[in-house]
Design an enzyme around this catalytic site. Sequence first.
Site, short mmCIF file in Angstrom:
data_model
loop_
_atom_site.label_atom_id
_atom_site.label_comp_id
_atom_site.label_asym_id
_atom_site.label_seq_id
_atom_site.Cartn_x
_atom_site.Cartn_y
_atom_site.Cartn_z
N HIS A 267 53.05 112.50 -0.42
CA HIS A 267 53.06 113.97 -0.54
C HIS A 267 52.19 114.35 -1.73
O HIS A 267 50.99 114.12 -1.71
CB HIS A 267 54.53 114.41 -0.66
CG HIS A 267 54.80 115.87 -0.53
ND1 HIS A 267 53.86 116.78 -0.15
CD2 HIS A 267 55.93 116.59 -0.76
CE1 HIS A 267 54.40 117.99 -0.13
NE2 HIS A 267 55.66 117.90 -0.50
N HIS A 306 47.36 114.54 8.17
CA HIS A 306 48.35 115.55 7.79
C HIS A 306 49.30 115.73 8.96
O HIS A 306 48.89 115.67 10.12
CB HIS A 306 47.65 116.88 7.48
CG HIS A 306 48.51 117.80 6.69
ND1 HIS A 306 49.43 118.62 7.26
CD2 HIS A 306 48.59 118.01 5.35
CE1 HIS A 306 50.04 119.30 6.32
NE2 HIS A 306 49.56 118.95 5.15
N ASP A 362 44.31 116.88 -0.75
CA ASP A 362 44.30 115.94 -1.87
C ASP A 362 43.05 115.09 -1.95
O ASP A 362 42.86 114.37 -2.92
CB ASP A 362 45.52 115.01 -1.77
CG ASP A 362 46.78 115.74 -2.18
OD1 ASP A 362 46.71 116.52 -3.12
OD2 ASP A 362 47.82 115.52 -1.53
N1 ACO Z 1 44.69 106.42 7.20
C1 ACO Z 1 44.72 105.64 8.30
N2 ACO Z 1 45.48 105.85 9.37
C2 ACO Z 1 46.29 106.91 9.32
C3 ACO Z 1 46.34 107.79 8.22
C4 ACO Z 1 45.49 107.52 7.13
N3 ACO Z 1 45.48 108.31 6.06
N4 ACO Z 1 47.24 108.77 8.45
C5 ACO Z 1 47.74 108.52 9.67
N5 ACO Z 1 47.17 107.40 10.19
C6 ACO Z 1 47.41 106.84 11.52
C7 ACO Z 1 48.75 106.11 11.60
O1 ACO Z 1 48.63 104.74 11.27
C8 ACO Z 1 49.13 106.36 13.03
O2 ACO Z 1 48.38 105.48 13.82
P1 ACO Z 1 49.05 104.79 15.13
O3 ACO Z 1 49.33 105.96 16.06
O4 ACO Z 1 48.01 103.88 15.63
O5 ACO Z 1 50.29 104.12 14.66
C9 ACO Z 1 48.62 107.75 13.32
O6 ACO Z 1 47.51 107.93 12.43
C10 ACO Z 1 49.64 108.85 13.10
O7 ACO Z 1 50.14 108.72 11.76
P2 ACO Z 1 51.59 109.11 11.32
O8 ACO Z 1 51.97 108.28 10.12
O9 ACO Z 1 52.52 109.07 12.50
O10 ACO Z 1 51.39 110.63 10.91
P3 ACO Z 1 52.37 111.49 10.06
O11 ACO Z 1 52.22 112.89 10.53
O12 ACO Z 1 53.74 110.90 10.04
O13 ACO Z 1 51.80 111.32 8.57
C11 ACO Z 1 50.70 111.67 6.54
C12 ACO Z 1 51.13 112.29 7.87
C13 ACO Z 1 51.93 111.13 5.79
C14 ACO Z 1 50.05 112.73 5.67
C15 ACO Z 1 49.70 110.51 6.84
O14 ACO Z 1 48.56 111.02 7.50
C16 ACO Z 1 49.30 109.75 5.57
O15 ACO Z 1 49.99 108.81 5.17
N6 ACO Z 1 48.15 110.15 4.93
C17 ACO Z 1 47.75 109.53 3.69
C18 ACO Z 1 48.55 110.09 2.55
C19 ACO Z 1 48.14 111.52 2.20
O16 ACO Z 1 46.95 111.83 2.08
N7 ACO Z 1 49.14 112.39 2.01
C20 ACO Z 1 48.91 113.77 1.60
C21 ACO Z 1 49.31 114.72 2.65
S1 ACO Z 1 48.91 116.35 2.15
C22 ACO Z 1 50.15 116.79 1.12
O17 ACO Z 1 51.24 116.28 1.09
C23 ACO Z 1 49.85 117.83 0.20
#
Ligand code: ACO
Length: 428
Positions: A267, A306, A362
């Site tokens: 987050h 996201h 971010d």
């Molecule tokens: N890099 C690589 N792969 C990713 C990423 C990423 N940053 N984010 C998601 N994926 C992939 C997952 O591995 C998943 O792949 P799969 O379907 O083959 O298993 C798919 O995309 C869906 O991902 P989820 O984890 O189910 O998506 P969710 O909506 O739960 O997660 C989140 C959202 C937590 C923001 C995620 O994209 C992430 O971890 N991003 C990196 C951390 C980040 O930048 N967080 C800041 C968010 S903005 C904020 O809070 C202000």
Amino acid sequence: MPDTLTITDNRTGKQYEVPVQDGAIRAMDLRKIKVQEDDFGLVTYDPAYQNTAACKSAITYIDGDKGVLLYRGYPIEQLAEASNYLETAYLILFGELPTASQMEAWNKEITLHTMLHENVKQFMEGFQYNAHPMGVFLSTVGALSTFYPDAKQIFDAESRRHQTVRLIAKTPSIAAYAFRHLTGRFYVYPDNDLSFTGNFLNMLFKMTELKYKVNKVLERALDVLFILHADHEQNCSTSAMRAIGSSHADPYSALAGAAAALYGPLHGGANEAVLKMLKEIGSVANVPAFIKRVKGGDGRLMGFGHRVYKSYDPRAKIIKQTADMVFEVTGRNPLLDIALELERIALQDEYFIARKLYPNVDFYSGLIYQAMGFPVEMFPVLFAIPRTAGWIAQWDEMLNDPEQKIARPRQLYVGADTRDYVPADKRK
Ligand code: ACO
């Protein structure tokens, strides 16, 4: 004819009409779906609330597919262009943009509450010299509840407004003291002649000069970043604020919990994680190998993806422009080239395209903060200052919503059946 959903229960052959309103059915309407009369009734199973609206809200609107973000109906792009953080906070908190006289009064009110009780200062001095400022921030915000016991009057609108002003005004002071603590410098008192962000820069960076000279470009850049971070509807930390507030805890305690939720690397800690990632990658030449690793399931591309935005985060676009403004003053952050290359490659890569992974707020904010002289540990704290407006507005809305009760989700129990206790010497 009212919109309804007809559900046929194949277990019993019965049909149910469930009303559909605002694109949703009420989970409680499913409880009447039972096999036996004494069944509990159907519940929904939704880990991480991926498809559950837990409240009605009039604060922030997001269209994740189109990349739209509105505060109280105003597009984020217009606010970032023409507003300032305090005005935006007023809009988020009270629902309308202030008139000129309301703005003047609001500015004055906030300015008069920026000082911290001297005991708060002493409390903060007690932290270990290298304490993470976000840990210091959230503990100190929680500690404020012991300084303001009147905050327990959560159903007194006057008291709520009082705590709102205190929180908006004091979070930058706590954040700045936490920063000075980390850097081993004396704490700087607020300067009431300066703007909200100008004063924040003063409390952060003033040394022995009599009057801190605010750099107008950095002041504006920080203000824009604050506008972009002020609210984002029902994210993890806001949901924490609402959940804690729903037990009728005071707003300082609830906000400490919200800040704790923001601390996590998925987050508000993500921009810290982005910088660590960029440093680890080290050079533009290493970008393809890093992307390959991520695609192989080894780590994530931090600052990408996201839960709600399935297109370019509109805040990321504005931040990219703000970065150019800041780098003109501070010099270019050498990690920018790695970030740009990551974005370029990821946006053309099938893995990221298929999963709709785009830069989020971010991805670039950390680069700006670092160029402005902030250590990475300060990044989540810089996020928490403006988000305080959103957290309080959402908390206030929750308290005034007659449909809300103490937050208490259900579970699907998958543990052991009833069994008898076995004394320790008889266990296998
Ligand atoms: N890099 C690589 N792969 C990713 C990423 C990423 N940053 N984010 C998601 N994926 C992939 C997952 O591995 C998943 O792949 P799969 O379907 O083959 O298993 C798919 O995309 C869906 O991902 P989820 O984890 O189910 O998506 P969710 O909506 O739960 O997660 C989140 C959202 C937590 C923001 C995620 O994209 C992430 O971890 N991003 C990196 C951390 C980040 O930048 N967080 C800041 C968010 S903005 C904020 O809070 C202000």
